[in-house]
Motif scaffolding. Structure first.
Motif, PDB file in Angstrom:
ATOM      1  N   LEU A 168       5.341  -2.096  12.396  1.00 54.06           N
ATOM      2  CA  LEU A 168       4.832  -3.055  11.463  1.00 54.06           C
ATOM      3  C   LEU A 168       3.287  -2.119  10.706  1.00 54.06           C
ATOM      4  CD1 LEU A 168       5.925  -5.885  10.810  1.00 54.06           C
ATOM      5  CD2 LEU A 168       4.399  -6.677  12.063  1.00 54.06           C
ATOM      6  N   PRO A 169       3.797  -2.499   9.336  1.00 56.78           N
ATOM      7  CA  PRO A 169       2.741  -1.830   8.922  1.00 56.78           C
ATOM      8  C   PRO A 169       1.632  -2.750   9.299  1.00 56.78           C
ATOM      9  CG  PRO A 169       4.040  -1.744   6.930  1.00 56.78           C
ATOM     10  CD  PRO A 169       4.842  -2.684   8.418  1.00 56.78           C
ATOM     11  N   PHE A 170      -0.059  -2.411   8.650  1.00 54.87           N
ATOM     12  CA  PHE A 170      -0.739  -3.020   9.097  1.00 54.87           C
ATOM     13  C   PHE A 170      -2.449  -3.070   8.782  1.00 54.87           C
ATOM     14  CE2 PHE A 170      -0.841  -0.194  13.097  1.00 54.87           C
ATOM     15  CZ  PHE A 170      -1.479  -0.167  12.904  1.00 54.87           C
ATOM     16  N   VAL A 171      -3.351  -3.402   9.074  1.00 55.65           N
ATOM     17  CA  VAL A 171      -4.562  -3.229   8.867  1.00 55.65           C
ATOM     18  C   VAL A 171      -5.246  -3.507   9.515  1.00 55.65           C
ATOM     19  CG1 VAL A 171      -4.355  -3.050   5.889  1.00 55.65           C
ATOM     20  CG2 VAL A 171      -5.172  -5.068   7.309  1.00 55.65           C
ATOM     21  N   PHE A 210       6.769 -11.255  15.449  1.00 52.94           N
ATOM     22  CA  PHE A 210       6.819 -10.217  14.261  1.00 52.94           C
ATOM     23  C   PHE A 210       8.892  -9.709  13.704  1.00 52.94           C
ATOM     24  CE2 PHE A 210       4.023  -6.720  17.657  1.00 52.94           C
ATOM     25  CZ  PHE A 210       3.284  -7.698  17.369  1.00 52.94           C
ATOM     26  N   GLU A 211       9.347 -11.023  13.933  1.00 51.22           N
ATOM     27  CA  GLU A 211      11.037 -10.541  14.025  1.00 51.22           C
ATOM     28  C   GLU A 211      10.446 -11.089  11.576  1.00 51.22           C
ATOM     29  OE1 GLU A 211      13.771  -9.700  13.817  1.00 51.22           O
ATOM     30  OE2 GLU A 211      13.737  -9.295  15.994  1.00 51.22           O
ATOM     31  N   GLY A 212      10.872 -10.881  11.399  1.00 53.68           N
ATOM     32  CA  GLY A 212      10.707 -10.536   9.575  1.00 53.68           C
ATOM     33  C   GLY A 212       9.669 -10.608   9.269  1.00 53.68           C
ATOM     34  N   ALA A 213       8.296 -10.430   9.782  1.00 60.70           N
ATOM     35  CA  ALA A 213       7.424 -10.214   9.271  1.00 60.70           C
ATOM     36  C   ALA A 213       7.159  -8.056   8.218  1.00 60.70           C
ATOM     37  CB  ALA A 213       5.819 -10.061  10.372  1.00 60.70           C
ATOM     38  N   LEU A 214       6.290  -8.938   7.503  1.00 61.43           N
ATOM     39  CA  LEU A 214       6.412  -7.911   6.185  1.00 61.43           C
ATOM     40  C   LEU A 214       5.108  -6.589   6.836  1.00 61.43           C
ATOM     41  CD1 LEU A 214       8.204  -6.432   4.105  1.00 61.43           C
ATOM     42  CD2 LEU A 214       5.861  -7.878   2.481  1.00 61.43           C
ATOM     43  N   GLY A 215       3.629  -7.454   7.325  1.00 55.32           N
ATOM     44  CA  GLY A 215       2.723  -6.810   8.157  1.00 55.32           C
ATOM     45  C   GLY A 215       2.101  -7.343   8.327  1.00 55.32           C
ATOM     46  N   ALA A 216       1.076  -7.009   9.346  1.00 56.14           N
ATOM     47  CA  ALA A 216       0.083  -7.680  10.155  1.00 56.14           C
ATOM     48  C   ALA A 216      -1.802  -7.259   9.588  1.00 56.14           C
ATOM     49  CB  ALA A 216       0.622  -7.353  11.858  1.00 56.14           C
ATOM     50  N   VAL A 217      -1.857  -8.242  10.484  1.00 51.17           N
ATOM     51  CA  VAL A 217      -3.236  -8.020  10.472  1.00 51.17           C
ATOM     52  C   VAL A 217      -3.758  -8.299  11.241  1.00 51.17           C
ATOM     53  CG1 VAL A 217      -5.803  -9.365   9.951  1.00 51.17           C
ATOM     54  CG2 VAL A 217      -3.921  -9.611   8.230  1.00 51.17           C
ATOM     55  N   VAL A 218      -4.769  -6.743  12.138  1.00 53.33           N
ATOM     56  CA  VAL A 218      -5.095  -6.612  13.419  1.00 53.33           C
ATOM     57  C   VAL A 218      -6.689  -7.129  13.241  1.00 53.33           C
ATOM     58  CG1 VAL A 218      -6.089  -5.273  15.830  1.00 53.33           C
ATOM     59  CG2 VAL A 218      -3.525  -4.474  14.541  1.00 53.33           C
TER      60      VAL A 218
END
Length: 206
Positions: A142-145, A112-120
């Motif tokens: 962390l923002p996600f879709v 997660f370190e340095g990630a701008l966003g995530a896909v679940v």
């Protein structure tokens, strides 16, 4: 066609150097429970031959890993998957797929370190496995879709029913995808980029 979420071989691709026009690179993580198709998505969409850390499942995981609904799965990610996709001439996404089993979740913090966003990525046959995943992302901020992977034998639910089951706020995008298809996986990533852009430009609405 047998739909085994992470057993499909990734197409062979050369390691292409970044174009001279690239001005921005973004780290994105693809998360989800065990066997939802994270390795498949990275392999389907990556411009380069993806790096995977899949190992054959052994009897040591019996009673520890929940394989309900994915009994045909024979391999599992033990560290991460890595790929890269160029969204346009200027923007490149670096993709990191997380391991799904709870015993490997200690690795997530580093990914997660340095990630701008995530896909679940989720499987409606085992929707309950997504609760802790989303909780961890919310704790991390962390923002996600949310992308519902289309398994042939999975129960069908409307996107609104899934949103309610996961207790997601209205602004979090929820969409259906086929993680085996490059175009479908790319659409998921484009949805995430649009969502992140909307957050950056209108944060008060999020």
């Amino acid at each position: 066609m047998d739909f085994r979420s992470s057993d499909l071989p990734a197409p062979a691709r050369s390691v292409d150097p970044l174009g001279q026009t690239v001005t921005a690179a973004v780290k994105v993580v693809i998360v989800g429970g065990f066997g939802v198709g994270k390795t498949t998505m990275v392999g389907a969409v990556s411009d380069i031959k993806p790096l995977t850390t899949e190992e054959t499942m052994t009897r040591a995981g019996i009673g520890i890993d929940d394989t309900s609904g994915v009994h045909s799965k024979t391999t599992t990610t033990v560290a991460m998957d890595f790929g890269r996709i160029g969204i346009n001439d200027e923007l490149v996404l670096y993709l990191f797929g997380t391991p799904g089993q709870e015993r490997f979740w200690f690795l997530w913090r580093g990914l997660f370190e340095g990630a701008l966003g995530a896909v679940v990525l989720l499987d409606t046959r085992r929707l309950q496995n997504s609760f802790d995943v989303i909780g961890r992302l919310e704790e991390w901020g962390l923002p996600f879709v949310v992308a519902v992977n289309s398994f042939p034998d999975a129960p069908l639910h409307s996107l609104e029913e899934i949103r309610q089951a996961l207790d997601l706020p209205p602004h979090v995008p929820v969409l259906v995808c086929d993680a085996r298809r490059r175009d479908s996986s790319r659409d998921v990533l484009l949805t995430l980029m649009r969502y992140l852009h909307a957050q950056a430009t209108t944060p008060e609405a999020m």
